[in-house]
Design a protein around this motif. Structure first.
Motif, mmCIF file in Angstrom:
data_model
loop_
_atom_site.group_PDB
_atom_site.id
_atom_site.type_symbol
_atom_site.label_atom_id
_atom_site.label_comp_id
_atom_site.label_asym_id
_atom_site.label_seq_id
_atom_site.Cartn_x
_atom_site.Cartn_y
_atom_site.Cartn_z
ATOM 1 N N ILE A 5 0.827 -1.586 0.113
ATOM 2 C CA ILE A 5 -0.338 -0.011 -0.399
ATOM 3 C C ILE A 5 0.727 0.778 -0.075
ATOM 4 O O ILE A 5 0.848 1.920 -1.049
ATOM 5 C CB ILE A 5 -1.055 -0.062 0.939
ATOM 6 C CG1 ILE A 5 -1.852 -1.037 1.096
ATOM 7 C CG2 ILE A 5 -1.541 1.171 1.123
ATOM 8 C CD1 ILE A 5 -2.843 -1.722 2.424
ATOM 9 N N ALA A 6 2.075 0.895 1.131
ATOM 10 C CA ALA A 6 2.713 2.148 0.994
ATOM 11 C C ALA A 6 3.610 2.110 -0.712
ATOM 12 O O ALA A 6 3.911 3.593 -0.729
ATOM 13 C CB ALA A 6 3.500 2.158 1.718
ATOM 14 N N ASP A 8 2.885 1.374 -3.682
ATOM 15 C CA ASP A 8 1.203 1.646 -4.098
ATOM 16 C C ASP A 8 0.996 3.102 -4.215
ATOM 17 O O ASP A 8 0.942 4.978 -5.462
ATOM 18 C CB ASP A 8 0.472 1.568 -4.039
ATOM 19 C CG ASP A 8 0.167 -0.525 -5.417
ATOM 20 O OD1 ASP A 8 1.266 -0.697 -5.634
ATOM 21 O OD2 ASP A 8 -0.371 -0.928 -4.357
ATOM 22 N N THR A 9 0.870 4.020 -3.042
ATOM 23 C CA THR A 9 0.647 5.385 -2.385
ATOM 24 C C THR A 9 1.650 5.885 -3.051
ATOM 25 O O THR A 9 1.652 7.198 -3.522
ATOM 26 C CB THR A 9 0.680 5.937 -1.033
ATOM 27 O OG1 THR A 9 -0.380 4.597 -0.933
ATOM 28 C CG2 THR A 9 0.079 6.712 -0.544
ATOM 29 N N LYS A 12 1.757 7.003 -6.745
ATOM 30 C CA LYS A 12 0.393 7.408 -8.012
ATOM 31 C C LYS A 12 0.659 8.787 -7.383
ATOM 32 O O LYS A 12 0.477 9.752 -8.257
ATOM 33 C CB LYS A 12 -0.357 6.789 -6.981
ATOM 34 C CG LYS A 12 -1.052 5.468 -7.748
ATOM 35 C CD LYS A 12 -2.148 5.132 -7.236
ATOM 36 C CE LYS A 12 -2.380 3.475 -7.043
ATOM 37 N NZ LYS A 12 -3.960 3.150 -6.928
ATOM 38 N N THR A 13 0.903 9.181 -6.417
ATOM 39 C CA THR A 13 0.940 10.846 -5.604
ATOM 40 C C THR A 13 2.294 11.111 -5.566
ATOM 41 O O THR A 13 2.573 11.787 -5.490
ATOM 42 C CB THR A 13 0.777 10.394 -4.336
ATOM 43 O OG1 THR A 13 1.141 9.969 -3.293
ATOM 44 C CG2 THR A 13 -0.713 10.024 -3.876
ATOM 45 N N ASP A 15 4.109 10.958 -2.638
ATOM 46 C CA ASP A 15 4.125 12.016 -1.524
ATOM 47 C C ASP A 15 5.586 10.750 -0.329
ATOM 48 O O ASP A 15 5.240 9.909 -0.801
ATOM 49 C CB ASP A 15 2.848 10.871 -1.289
ATOM 50 C CG ASP A 15 2.549 11.696 0.829
ATOM 51 O OD1 ASP A 15 4.204 12.230 0.783
ATOM 52 O OD2 ASP A 15 2.385 10.995 1.421
ATOM 53 N N ALA A 18 5.015 8.909 2.091
ATOM 54 C CA ALA A 18 4.348 6.756 1.966
ATOM 55 C C ALA A 18 5.821 5.902 1.547
ATOM 56 O O ALA A 18 5.865 5.197 1.641
ATOM 57 C CB ALA A 18 3.740 7.248 0.547
ATOM 58 N N TYR A 22 7.303 2.785 3.455
ATOM 59 C CA TYR A 22 7.518 1.753 2.593
ATOM 60 C C TYR A 22 9.638 1.675 3.263
ATOM 61 O O TYR A 22 9.765 0.014 3.562
ATOM 62 C CB TYR A 22 7.605 2.034 1.293
ATOM 63 C CG TYR A 22 8.464 0.915 0.457
ATOM 64 C CD1 TYR A 22 7.522 -0.094 0.082
ATOM 65 C CD2 TYR A 22 9.724 1.290 0.148
ATOM 66 C CE1 TYR A 22 8.225 -0.840 -1.100
ATOM 67 C CE2 TYR A 22 10.273 0.260 -1.052
ATOM 68 C CZ TYR A 22 9.549 -0.780 -1.446
ATOM 69 O OH TYR A 22 10.544 -1.800 -1.857
#
Length: 48
Positions: A5-6, A8-9, A12-13, A15, A18, A22
């Protein structure tokens, strides 16, 4: 799961928080593996 999740975030962002999450999870996983290896070595030595 949290690691995915980290990552993928971050992808995408972009950030940085995130990404840092990770990397922290990755470091925790590596530390666990290292501890398991040390424990296995100690158990093997005690069996001899």
């Amino acid at each position: 799961m949290i690691k995915k999740i980290a990552w993928d975030t971050f992808k995408k962002t972009g950030d940085i928080d995130a990404f840092l999450e990770y990397k922290q999870i990755e470091n925790i996983e590596n530390n666990i593996k290292e501890i398991q290896n040390i424990t296995n070595i100690n158990l093997q030595q005690n069996d001899k």
